[in-house]
Design a protein around this motif. Structure first.
Motif, PDB file in Angstrom:
ATOM      1  N   PHE A 203      -2.013   8.283 -17.457  1.00 58.73           N
ATOM      2  CA  PHE A 203      -1.839   9.211 -18.503  1.00 58.73           C
ATOM      3  C   PHE A 203      -0.731  10.517 -17.877  1.00 58.73           C
ATOM      4  N   ALA A 204      -0.999  11.062 -16.900  1.00 62.32           N
ATOM      5  CA  ALA A 204      -0.282  12.164 -16.124  1.00 62.32           C
ATOM      6  C   ALA A 204       0.954  11.625 -16.108  1.00 62.32           C
ATOM      7  N   SER A 205       1.187  10.394 -15.345  1.00 60.90           N
ATOM      8  CA  SER A 205       2.433  10.159 -15.207  1.00 60.90           C
ATOM      9  C   SER A 205       3.395   9.719 -16.351  1.00 60.90           C
TER      10      SER A 205
ATOM     11  N   ASN B 254      14.140  15.570 -21.695  1.00 55.90           N
ATOM     12  CA  ASN B 254      14.979  16.660 -21.485  1.00 55.90           C
ATOM     13  C   ASN B 254      16.262  16.115 -21.031  1.00 55.90           C
ATOM     14  N   VAL B 255      16.269  15.009 -20.382  1.00 53.50           N
ATOM     15  CA  VAL B 255      17.568  14.288 -19.901  1.00 53.50           C
ATOM     16  C   VAL B 255      18.341  13.937 -21.276  1.00 53.50           C
ATOM     17  N   GLU B 256      17.636  13.445 -22.171  1.00 51.36           N
ATOM     18  CA  GLU B 256      18.196  12.851 -23.448  1.00 51.36           C
ATOM     19  C   GLU B 256      18.952  13.956 -24.173  1.00 51.36           C
ATOM     20  N   VAL B 257      18.215  15.511 -24.062  1.00 49.78           N
ATOM     21  CA  VAL B 257      18.590  16.511 -24.880  1.00 49.78           C
ATOM     22  C   VAL B 257      19.958  17.076 -24.059  1.00 49.78           C
ATOM     23  N   GLU B 258      20.096  16.823 -22.828  1.00 47.21           N
ATOM     24  CA  GLU B 258      21.209  17.434 -22.028  1.00 47.21           C
ATOM     25  C   GLU B 258      22.205  16.438 -22.384  1.00 47.21           C
TER      26      GLU B 258
ATOM     27  N   ARG C  81       7.809  10.854 -19.798  1.00 44.96           N
ATOM     28  CA  ARG C  81       8.343  10.833 -20.984  1.00 44.96           C
ATOM     29  C   ARG C  81       8.906  12.276 -21.170  1.00 44.96           C
ATOM     30  N   LYS C  82       8.290  13.338 -20.705  1.00 43.07           N
ATOM     31  CA  LYS C  82       8.940  14.618 -21.042  1.00 43.07           C
ATOM     32  C   LYS C  82      10.145  14.760 -20.412  1.00 43.07           C
TER      33      LYS C  82
END
Length: 194
Positions: free
Chosen positions: A168-170, A180-184, A175-176
């Motif tokens: 769950f954590a990983s 962020n990479v997609e937004v950049e 995904r987060k």
């Protein structure tokens, strides 16, 4: 997508975590039931094979030929399947007893080998940990097959729960970060277009 990719594909992380969570909870909460259920399922499969074999021995191409071995095998399968279904606890204890004996022999054998090797070369003490744990588990399973079986199922279930939390954590973190990479990347593309 191939089914094997589900185990390694990041997009299925939450599904893997949920499956591990459910499996872990079942093993931790109901270890005795799971143990007995495995024997009942195995008994049912053997019983089904016996029934299919007996049906085949009296129908189809074998009907004209006498197949006493197939019939005998069917009767043995049916009898053994029924015994497994009726007495699952006994066979679970027997299997745990045999597994305990195997672990005991392996653990003791490895410790003896390490002591023999230590006479010729220096053997680091951490190498004794694995065989010692194997030996201890073997002794527990050999002398207390019912209790150790439950403990092993609980340990396996707890490990699945730990894996579930980790997954769950990983999955959440990765995904987060990917968002962020997609937004950049989108920002860079807009800057290039302008």
């Amino acid at each position: 997508m191939k089914p094997t990719n589900v185990f390694f594909d990041r997009s299925y992380g939450y599904a893997r975590a949920i499956i591990a969570l459910v499996g872990g909870l079942i093993l931790v909460i109901w270890p005795e039931t799971v143990k007995n259920s495995i024997m009942i399922i195995l008994g049912s499969l053997i019983l089904a094979v016996g029934i299919v074999s007996i049906v085949l021995s009296y129908t189809g191409k074998w009907r004209k030929e006498k197949v006493p071995l197939l019939l005998l095998n069917s009767i043995v399968d049916i009898a053994f399947g029924l015994v497994l279904i009726i007495f699952p606890k006994f066979f679970t204890g027997l299997i745990m007893f045999v597994f305990g004996l195997i672990l005991l022999i392996f653990g003791l054998g490895e410790i003896i080998n390490l002591f023999r090797t230590a006479k010729a070369v220096r053997v680091p003490w951490p190498l004794y940990i694995g065989p010692a744990v194997t030996l201890i588990l073997g002794v527990a399973m050999f002398f207390f097959p019912d209790k150790s079986g439950n403990a092993l199922f609980v340990i396996f279930g707890a490990t699945l729960l730990l894996y579930s939390i980790s997954e769950f954590a990983s999955t959440y973190t990765i995904r987060k970060e990917m968002k962020n990479v997609e937004v950049e990347i989108e920002k860079d593309i807009k800057q290039i277009e302008e």
